[in-house]
Design a protein around this motif. Structure first.
Motif, PDB file in Angstrom:
ATOM      1  N   GLY A   1       0.721  -1.233   0.121  1.00 26.49           N
ATOM      2  CA  GLY A   1      -0.033   0.092   0.003  1.00 26.49           C
ATOM      3  C   GLY A   1       0.672   1.293   0.014  1.00 26.49           C
ATOM      4  O   GLY A   1       0.737   2.236  -0.659  1.00 26.49           O
ATOM      5  N   PHE A   2       1.786   1.210   0.951  1.00 22.02           N
ATOM      6  CA  PHE A   2       2.829   2.497   1.089  1.00 22.02           C
ATOM      7  C   PHE A   2       3.426   2.514  -0.445  1.00 22.02           C
ATOM      8  O   PHE A   2       3.526   3.632  -0.974  1.00 22.02           O
ATOM      9  CB  PHE A   2       3.782   2.305   2.145  1.00 22.02           C
ATOM     10  N   LEU A   3       3.814   1.401  -0.834  1.00 22.74           N
ATOM     11  CA  LEU A   3       4.734   1.511  -2.163  1.00 22.74           C
ATOM     12  C   LEU A   3       3.835   1.863  -3.233  1.00 22.74           C
ATOM     13  O   LEU A   3       4.359   2.747  -4.269  1.00 22.74           O
ATOM     14  CB  LEU A   3       5.521   0.291  -2.379  1.00 22.74           C
ATOM     15  N   LEU A   4       2.706   1.702  -3.307  1.00 18.16           N
ATOM     16  CA  LEU A   4       1.802   2.061  -4.438  1.00 18.16           C
ATOM     17  C   LEU A   4       1.498   3.527  -4.398  1.00 18.16           C
ATOM     18  O   LEU A   4       1.651   4.468  -5.232  1.00 18.16           O
ATOM     19  CB  LEU A   4       0.408   1.410  -4.389  1.00 18.16           C
ATOM     20  N   GLY A   5       1.252   4.090  -3.123  1.00 17.92           N
ATOM     21  CA  GLY A   5       1.042   5.389  -2.863  1.00 17.92           C
ATOM     22  C   GLY A   5       2.165   6.409  -3.357  1.00 17.92           C
ATOM     23  O   GLY A   5       2.165   7.208  -3.850  1.00 17.92           O
ATOM     24  N   ALA A   6       3.530   5.852  -2.686  1.00 20.19           N
ATOM     25  CA  ALA A   6       4.692   6.639  -2.596  1.00 20.19           C
ATOM     26  C   ALA A   6       5.018   6.460  -4.289  1.00 20.19           C
ATOM     27  O   ALA A   6       5.442   7.569  -4.948  1.00 20.19           O
ATOM     28  CB  ALA A   6       5.745   6.138  -2.099  1.00 20.19           C
ATOM     29  N   GLY A   7       5.036   5.424  -4.889  1.00 12.54           N
ATOM     30  CA  GLY A   7       5.326   4.984  -6.284  1.00 12.54           C
ATOM     31  C   GLY A   7       4.564   5.984  -7.343  1.00 12.54           C
ATOM     32  O   GLY A   7       5.083   6.552  -8.266  1.00 12.54           O
ATOM     33  N   THR A   8       3.064   6.046  -6.945  1.00 12.48           N
ATOM     34  CA  THR A   8       2.399   6.695  -7.997  1.00 12.48           C
ATOM     35  C   THR A   8       2.715   8.343  -8.007  1.00 12.48           C
ATOM     36  O   THR A   8       2.870   9.241  -8.811  1.00 12.48           O
ATOM     37  CB  THR A   8       0.821   6.767  -7.926  1.00 12.48           C
ATOM     38  N   ALA A   9       3.010   8.871  -6.483  1.00 15.97           N
ATOM     39  CA  ALA A   9       3.530  10.169  -6.379  1.00 15.97           C
ATOM     40  C   ALA A   9       4.640  10.188  -6.930  1.00 15.97           C
ATOM     41  O   ALA A   9       4.856  11.551  -7.287  1.00 15.97           O
ATOM     42  CB  ALA A   9       3.347  10.449  -4.763  1.00 15.97           C
TER      43      ALA A   9
END
Length: 189
Positions: A95-103
């Motif tokens: 979840g964190f990686l998806l959020g940070a990655g898209t940001a």
């Protein structure tokens, strides 16, 4: 003449392998808890990258709503004695990686992530509502409120140019497919 055994009779409306009403309710609570946990982590990842930018306040607002949803489902897990998904440590990281990655791709990609996830969740909640009877009025009312808030998150993403993100159709389709897969797994594991 032998009397029929009602306990041995198949339950109407169920096919072999279908969850019982109690199992279905446990799945609903488990998957919604997992989903809200994942959403919280997505926003934490986005805030880590974009929190000081122009979308920081909006991201924090959406994260606060997801945290409220998560707390509600934590209470439901405890009250109904349902275990959380066994894969929560995985959701913590992904979840964190998806959020940070898209940001990191950009503001529009972060908003595209929000739109994709919330579109799947809106439909997921709609499907769950079909299985909740009048005896689950409080749960149903909460899901309806959360669904409306998820739709508002989607609308925020669209208003912030999500559809102009690089490779939007591909990004959106990948995130939606991942979200659907996570829902399927979290219901069962």
């Amino acid at each position: 003449m032998t009397q029929p055994n009602p306990a041995a009779a198949p339950k109407r409306g169920f096919l072999p392998g279908d969850p019982t009403p109690r199992e279905r309710l446990a799945r609903i609570v488990r998957v919604d808890h997992a989903g809200e946990y994942g959403a919280k982590r997505i926003y934490e990842g986005q805030i880590a990258v974009m929190g000081k930018g122009r979308h920081g306040k909006t991201l924090r607002h959406m994260a606060e709503q997801e945290l409220e949803h998560l707390r509600y489902f934590e209470t439901q897990l405890n009250r109904r004695q349902v275990r959380p998904t066994l894969l929560q440590p995985l959701w913590h990281v992904t979840g964190f990686l998806l959020g940070a990655g898209t940001a990191l791709i950009g503001e529009r990609a972060a908003m595209a992530c929000t739109v994709a996830v919330e579109e799947v969740i809106e439909g997921h909640y709609e499907e769950q509502l079909k299985h909740l009877g009048p005896d689950e009025g409080e749960l149903k009312d909460s899901i309806l409120r959360f669904q409306a808030e998820e739709v508002a998150h989607r609308d925020i993403g669209l208003a912030n140019e999500a559809e102009q993100a690089p490779a939007y159709p591909v990004l959106s389709a990948a995130i939606k497919a991942g979200t659907r897969a996570v829902i399927w797994v979290a219901e069962r594991v």
